[in-house]
Design an enzyme around this catalytic site. Sequence first.
Site, PDB file in Angstrom:
ATOM      1  CG  ASN A   8      -1.689   1.244   1.419  1.00 47.89           C
ATOM      2  OD1 ASN A   8      -1.832   2.033   0.486  1.00 47.89           O
ATOM      3  ND2 ASN A   8      -2.225   1.444   2.619  1.00 47.89           N
ATOM      4  CD1 TRP A   9       3.849   1.306  -2.625  1.00 40.45           C
ATOM      5  CD2 TRP A   9       3.668   2.237  -4.651  1.00 40.45           C
ATOM      6  NE1 TRP A   9       4.693   0.626  -3.466  1.00 40.45           N
ATOM      7  CE2 TRP A   9       4.606   1.175  -4.722  1.00 40.45           C
ATOM      8  CE3 TRP A   9       3.390   2.951  -5.807  1.00 40.45           C
ATOM      9  CZ2 TRP A   9       5.264   0.827  -5.902  1.00 40.45           C
ATOM     10  CZ3 TRP A   9       4.047   2.606  -6.990  1.00 40.45           C
ATOM     11  CH2 TRP A   9       4.968   1.562  -7.036  1.00 40.45           C
ATOM     12  CE  LYS A  10       0.233   3.393   4.759  1.00 41.74           C
ATOM     13  NZ  LYS A  10       0.271   3.507   6.193  1.00 41.74           N
ATOM     14  CG  HIS A  93      -5.703   1.873   5.288  1.00 40.63           C
ATOM     15  ND1 HIS A  93      -5.199   2.813   6.159  1.00 40.63           N
ATOM     16  CD2 HIS A  93      -4.714   0.980   5.084  1.00 40.63           C
ATOM     17  CE1 HIS A  93      -3.944   2.488   6.451  1.00 40.63           C
ATOM     18  NE2 HIS A  93      -3.626   1.376   5.817  1.00 40.63           N
ATOM     19  CD  GLU A  95      -2.614   5.514   6.872  1.00 40.37           C
ATOM     20  OE1 GLU A  95      -2.634   5.560   5.626  1.00 40.37           O
ATOM     21  OE2 GLU A  95      -1.646   5.044   7.512  1.00 40.37           O
ATOM     22  CD  GLU A 162      -3.422  -2.781   7.373  1.00 40.11           C
ATOM     23  OE1 GLU A 162      -2.365  -3.069   6.808  1.00 40.11           O
ATOM     24  OE2 GLU A 162      -4.002  -1.702   7.218  1.00 40.11           O
ATOM     25  N   GLY A 168       2.598   2.056  10.769  1.00 47.48           N
ATOM     26  CA  GLY A 168       3.517   3.173  10.606  1.00 47.48           C
ATOM     27  C   GLY A 168       4.256   3.553  11.884  1.00 47.48           C
ATOM     28  CB  SER A 200       5.484  -1.962  11.788  1.00 51.48           C
ATOM     29  OG  SER A 200       5.073  -0.634  12.064  1.00 51.48           O
ATOM     30  N   GLY A 221       2.950  -1.238   4.229  1.00 55.10           N
ATOM     31  CA  GLY A 221       2.947   0.185   3.901  1.00 55.10           C
ATOM     32  C   GLY A 221       4.362   0.654   3.604  1.00 55.10           C
ATOM     33  N   GLY A 222       5.011   1.267   4.595  1.00 57.72           N
ATOM     34  CA  GLY A 222       6.330   1.886   4.423  1.00 57.72           C
ATOM     35  C   GLY A 222       7.369   1.011   3.723  1.00 57.72           C
TER      36      GLY A 222
HETATM   37  C1  PEP Z   1      -0.713   0.037   6.098  1.00 56.61           C
HETATM   38  O1  PEP Z   1      -0.879   1.230   6.029  1.00 56.61           O
HETATM   39  O2  PEP Z   1      -1.548  -0.721   5.585  1.00 56.61           O
HETATM   40  C2  PEP Z   1       0.472  -0.446   6.797  1.00 56.61           C
HETATM   41  C3  PEP Z   1       0.461  -1.672   7.216  1.00 56.61           C
HETATM   42  O3  PEP Z   1       1.517   0.448   6.973  1.00 56.61           O
HETATM   43  P1  PEP Z   1       2.987   0.140   7.604  1.00 56.61           P
HETATM   44  O4  PEP Z   1       3.455  -1.154   7.008  1.00 56.61           O
HETATM   45  O5  PEP Z   1       3.811   1.309   7.203  1.00 56.61           O
HETATM   46  O6  PEP Z   1       2.786   0.022   9.085  1.00 56.61           O
END
Ligand code: PEP
Length: 245
Positions: A8-10, A93, A95, A162, A168, A200, A221-222
């Site tokens: 997920n590149w956000k 999600h 966010e 999640e 994050g 994470s 994500g990251g």
């Molecule tokens: C996400 O936003 O779906 C996520 C899991 O982010 P991160 O891996 O950066 O915690």
Amino acid sequence: MRPFIAGNWKMNHTPSSGKKFAEELVPRIKSLGADIVIFPPFVAIPSLYEVTKGTSLKIGAQDFYWEEKGAFTGEISAEMLKEAGAEYAIIGHSERRNIFGESDELVNLKLKTAVDSGLKPVLCIGEKLAERESGRTKDKIKFQLDAGLSGVSTEKVIIAYEPIWAIGTGKTATPQQAEEIHCFISEYLDERVKILYGGSVKPANAYQLMTQSHIDGVLVGGASLKIDSFYDIIRNGIKAFEEKN
Ligand code: PEP
């Protein structure tokens, strides 16, 4: 079974940097035994699709609006995304829920639209830190599953567990914490739905997480923004699945 590994590149990567990423990733994953999906920003979907069409790298959207068309300034429909090259869509999600105020009712409408229109939905659920610390994790999960999936056949739905406190933040749920909730979700739904873990995930923890029997893959994500770390997560996932199958 193959691991399902999603990035997920956000709000990261432009159409050109995303395309370059996909051009490098496609040959590297060509013969790997994993389902791999990238969720880029909307505007990067066509350029990624151009280089991934017919390959094993699939594209998804991070969100969409449930109505078919009309006066909904700033929104995008499932049909528009499909035509641009999206095969999957993330729905609910944390966010979207927490920053943009998306309700469980809206999440449910989006799920119904995704299923009806043939976009494969990835429903995100998870508890806040205060809910975990007060022993309400399973209640929250149950509530989000009931509300989000009301009237929807779960057959085509992928669930992403999640925990919000792990997104994050660099704090990953331990493999045991994640497995406990994945097990709970699969018993609660009483069907073998695909359940991804997100929060994470990094090359260093991906293997341990994916060796758990109810973890079918990860939503990253990251660590999906850089090709080497995303590729290492894919390889670690494949290794974990080879060992547990
Ligand atoms: C996400 O936003 O779906 C996520 C899991 O982010 P991160 O891996 O950066 O915690």
